[in-house]
Design a protein around this motif. Sequence first.
Motif, PDB file in Angstrom:
ATOM      1  N   SER A 161       0.188   4.558  -3.913  1.00 53.65           N
ATOM      2  CA  SER A 161      -0.948   4.936  -3.065  1.00 53.65           C
ATOM      3  C   SER A 161      -0.461   5.001  -1.620  1.00 53.65           C
ATOM      4  O   SER A 161       0.306   5.891  -1.276  1.00 53.65           O
ATOM      5  N   GLY A 162      -0.875   4.051  -0.775  1.00 57.32           N
ATOM      6  CA  GLY A 162      -0.533   4.100   0.632  1.00 57.32           C
ATOM      7  C   GLY A 162       0.962   4.112   0.890  1.00 57.32           C
ATOM      8  O   GLY A 162       1.744   3.476   0.170  1.00 57.32           O
ATOM      9  N   LEU A 163       1.360   4.837   1.937  1.00 54.27           N
ATOM     10  CA  LEU A 163       2.765   4.975   2.317  1.00 54.27           C
ATOM     11  C   LEU A 163       2.921   4.682   3.806  1.00 54.27           C
ATOM     12  O   LEU A 163       1.997   4.860   4.587  1.00 54.27           O
ATOM     13  N   GLY A 164       4.106   4.247   4.171  1.00 55.03           N
ATOM     14  CA  GLY A 164       4.420   4.042   5.582  1.00 55.03           C
ATOM     15  C   GLY A 164       5.902   3.819   5.749  1.00 55.03           C
ATOM     16  O   GLY A 164       6.642   3.645   4.769  1.00 55.03           O
ATOM     17  N   PHE A 165       6.342   3.806   7.016  1.00 53.70           N
ATOM     18  CA  PHE A 165       7.761   3.699   7.299  1.00 53.70           C
ATOM     19  C   PHE A 165       8.022   2.555   8.272  1.00 53.70           C
ATOM     20  O   PHE A 165       7.350   2.433   9.305  1.00 53.70           O
ATOM     21  N   LEU A 166       8.995   1.718   7.916  1.00 51.68           N
ATOM     22  CA  LEU A 166       9.428   0.650   8.795  1.00 51.68           C
ATOM     23  C   LEU A 166      10.212   1.233   9.968  1.00 51.68           C
ATOM     24  O   LEU A 166      10.678   2.372   9.912  1.00 51.68           O
ATOM     25  N   PRO A 167      10.385   0.468  11.054  1.00 57.38           N
ATOM     26  CA  PRO A 167      11.112   0.994  12.214  1.00 57.38           C
ATOM     27  C   PRO A 167      12.526   1.480  11.901  1.00 57.38           C
ATOM     28  O   PRO A 167      13.025   2.378  12.573  1.00 57.38           O
ATOM     29  N   ASP A 168      13.160   0.916  10.870  1.00 57.09           N
ATOM     30  CA  ASP A 168      14.515   1.342  10.533  1.00 57.09           C
ATOM     31  C   ASP A 168      14.544   2.515   9.551  1.00 57.09           C
ATOM     32  O   ASP A 168      15.609   2.928   9.096  1.00 57.09           O
ATOM     33  N   ASP A 193      -5.118   2.321   0.411  1.00 52.57           N
ATOM     34  CA  ASP A 193      -4.342   2.941   1.479  1.00 52.57           C
ATOM     35  C   ASP A 193      -3.645   1.869   2.320  1.00 52.57           C
ATOM     36  O   ASP A 193      -3.950   0.673   2.222  1.00 52.57           O
ATOM     37  N   MET A 194      -2.723   2.333   3.175  1.00 50.00           N
ATOM     38  CA  MET A 194      -1.925   1.411   3.993  1.00 50.00           C
ATOM     39  C   MET A 194      -1.464   2.134   5.252  1.00 50.00           C
ATOM     40  O   MET A 194      -1.157   3.325   5.227  1.00 50.00           O
ATOM     41  N   LEU A 195      -1.397   1.395   6.352  1.00 55.79           N
ATOM     42  CA  LEU A 195      -0.799   1.893   7.578  1.00 55.79           C
ATOM     43  C   LEU A 195       0.288   0.926   8.005  1.00 55.79           C
ATOM     44  O   LEU A 195       0.063  -0.293   8.028  1.00 55.79           O
ATOM     45  N   VAL A 196       1.449   1.438   8.336  1.00 60.65           N
ATOM     46  CA  VAL A 196       2.555   0.623   8.837  1.00 60.65           C
ATOM     47  C   VAL A 196       2.718   0.910  10.320  1.00 60.65           C
ATOM     48  O   VAL A 196       2.892   2.067  10.722  1.00 60.65           O
ATOM     49  N   HIS A 213       4.221   0.213  14.458  1.00 61.68           N
ATOM     50  CA  HIS A 213       5.538   0.344  15.087  1.00 61.68           C
ATOM     51  C   HIS A 213       6.357  -0.936  14.986  1.00 61.68           C
ATOM     52  O   HIS A 213       7.588  -0.891  15.128  1.00 61.68           O
ATOM     53  N   GLN A 214       5.702  -2.077  14.764  1.00 62.51           N
ATOM     54  CA  GLN A 214       6.408  -3.342  14.600  1.00 62.51           C
ATOM     55  C   GLN A 214       6.824  -3.592  13.152  1.00 62.51           C
ATOM     56  O   GLN A 214       7.510  -4.571  12.868  1.00 62.51           O
ATOM     57  N   GLY A 215       6.377  -2.747  12.239  1.00 62.87           N
ATOM     58  CA  GLY A 215       6.680  -2.939  10.830  1.00 62.87           C
ATOM     59  C   GLY A 215       5.641  -3.741  10.078  1.00 62.87           C
ATOM     60  O   GLY A 215       5.828  -4.072   8.909  1.00 62.87           O
ATOM     61  N   ARG A 216       4.516  -4.039  10.737  1.00 65.90           N
ATOM     62  CA  ARG A 216       3.418  -4.690  10.021  1.00 65.90           C
ATOM     63  C   ARG A 216       2.684  -3.651   9.189  1.00 65.90           C
ATOM     64  O   ARG A 216       2.436  -2.529   9.646  1.00 65.90           O
ATOM     65  N   ALA A 217       2.326  -4.047   7.984  1.00 64.81           N
ATOM     66  CA  ALA A 217       1.567  -3.161   7.091  1.00 64.81           C
ATOM     67  C   ALA A 217       0.140  -3.674   6.989  1.00 64.81           C
ATOM     68  O   ALA A 217      -0.090  -4.857   6.705  1.00 64.81           O
ATOM     69  N   TRP A 218      -0.810  -2.765   7.212  1.00 65.66           N
ATOM     70  CA  TRP A 218      -2.229  -3.069   7.070  1.00 65.66           C
ATOM     71  C   TRP A 218      -2.691  -2.404   5.782  1.00 65.66           C
ATOM     72  O   TRP A 218      -2.584  -1.189   5.629  1.00 65.66           O
ATOM     73  N   VAL A 219      -3.184  -3.204   4.840  1.00 67.84           N
ATOM     74  CA  VAL A 219      -3.387  -2.738   3.466  1.00 67.84           C
ATOM     75  C   VAL A 219      -4.829  -2.982   3.030  1.00 67.84           C
ATOM     76  O   VAL A 219      -5.343  -4.109   3.126  1.00 67.84           O
ATOM     77  N   GLY A 220      -5.489  -1.937   2.532  1.00 67.31           N
ATOM     78  CA  GLY A 220      -6.826  -2.069   1.983  1.00 67.31           C
ATOM     79  C   GLY A 220      -6.795  -2.208   0.476  1.00 67.31           C
ATOM     80  O   GLY A 220      -5.755  -2.044  -0.178  1.00 67.31           O
ATOM     81  N   ASN A 221      -7.946  -2.515  -0.108  1.00 71.04           N
ATOM     82  CA  ASN A 221      -8.060  -2.601  -1.559  1.00 71.04           C
ATOM     83  C   ASN A 221      -9.482  -2.252  -1.986  1.00 71.04           C
ATOM     84  O   ASN A 221     -10.406  -2.255  -1.176  1.00 71.04           O
ATOM     85  N   PHE A 222      -9.634  -1.938  -3.279  1.00 72.60           N
ATOM     86  CA  PHE A 222     -10.941  -1.514  -3.790  1.00 72.60           C
ATOM     87  C   PHE A 222     -11.992  -2.623  -3.675  1.00 72.60           C
ATOM     88  O   PHE A 222     -13.143  -2.357  -3.352  1.00 72.60           O
ATOM     89  N   GLY A 223     -11.607  -3.820  -4.048  1.00 74.23           N
ATOM     90  CA  GLY A 223     -12.545  -4.932  -4.062  1.00 74.23           C
ATOM     91  C   GLY A 223     -13.284  -5.117  -5.367  1.00 74.23           C
ATOM     92  O   GLY A 223     -13.823  -6.192  -5.643  1.00 74.23           O
TER      93      GLY A 223
END
Length: 296
Positions: free
Chosen positions: A54-61, A99-102, A104-114
């Motif tokens: 599902s959600g995608l994102g990229f770490l700083p590296d 879904d997920m947002l990563v 600039h610091q590499g923190r991932a914010w992640v949602g869920n259905f519940g």
Amino acid sequence: MSRFETLLGGLSFAECPRWHDGRLYFSDFYTQRVLAVALDGTVETIAEVPGRPSGLGFLPDGRMLIVSMRDRKILRRELDSSLVEHANLSSLAPWHLNDMLVDHQGRAWVGNFGFDLMGGAKVTTTNLICVEPEGRARVAADELGFPNGMVLTPDGSTLIVAETFMNRISAFNVSCDGLGERQTWASFGEPPIAEGVDEVLSQVDVAPDGICLDAEGAIWVADAKEGRLIRVAEGGKVLEEIKTNGLGVFACMLGGENGRTLFACVAPTFHEAEASANHRAAIWMTNVSVPGAGLP
């Protein structure tokens, strides 16, 4: 007449598009693949995720983080293309990850259905989880109605979250310690009071799914209820509307060479049995006047 062009068809259910290094990355739910497509239609399989990506994102590296929905894990794609476990959220998320947002610091914010969406369970609120760069996880916010697409403002100060079953988009101030109190960024009407999914959808005016931010501070919203993309100003005023010709639209992303290509993930249904058997989902694209900004 449609203003869209088809970038890629024959998909099961495309979600969570991300423009990165000249290509659009996205998850194809029911083939359990993460794909990348160039503007000439060339496709590459980036990863296979049996737990459904599902959600995608990229770490700083440059390494990619991938949500594995059903086992509630975050996977990390290493530079040699191998997949490793980045975080296990099964003790924090009550149902499938989303879904997920990563940042600039590499923190991932992640949602869920519940709740068990496909199984017809009662609609309940749930939490938003923060995963630190090293994989440590904690609940960052709660009482959200199906937290879905997210954007981060260019200065990194505000995380904006689509609440699909709450008729609203919410915002949180971001600090090194986490998130502040929820604020309403855009309201489309009163929150629903029903407990069944169909009843909830009948009570909302907009079901915001995937979202993306533009350079004027407006947000493009994939309205999963009405089959349209709407450009929304803070407060909820609809600035522009693009219909998707009877198909559902579940995610969107600004990208392309000048940031003015609006990509849309469209499909006739999100239901697993039908979408798995009939690969009729697609990624469409159209040009808009204001380029993308912020993350993702």
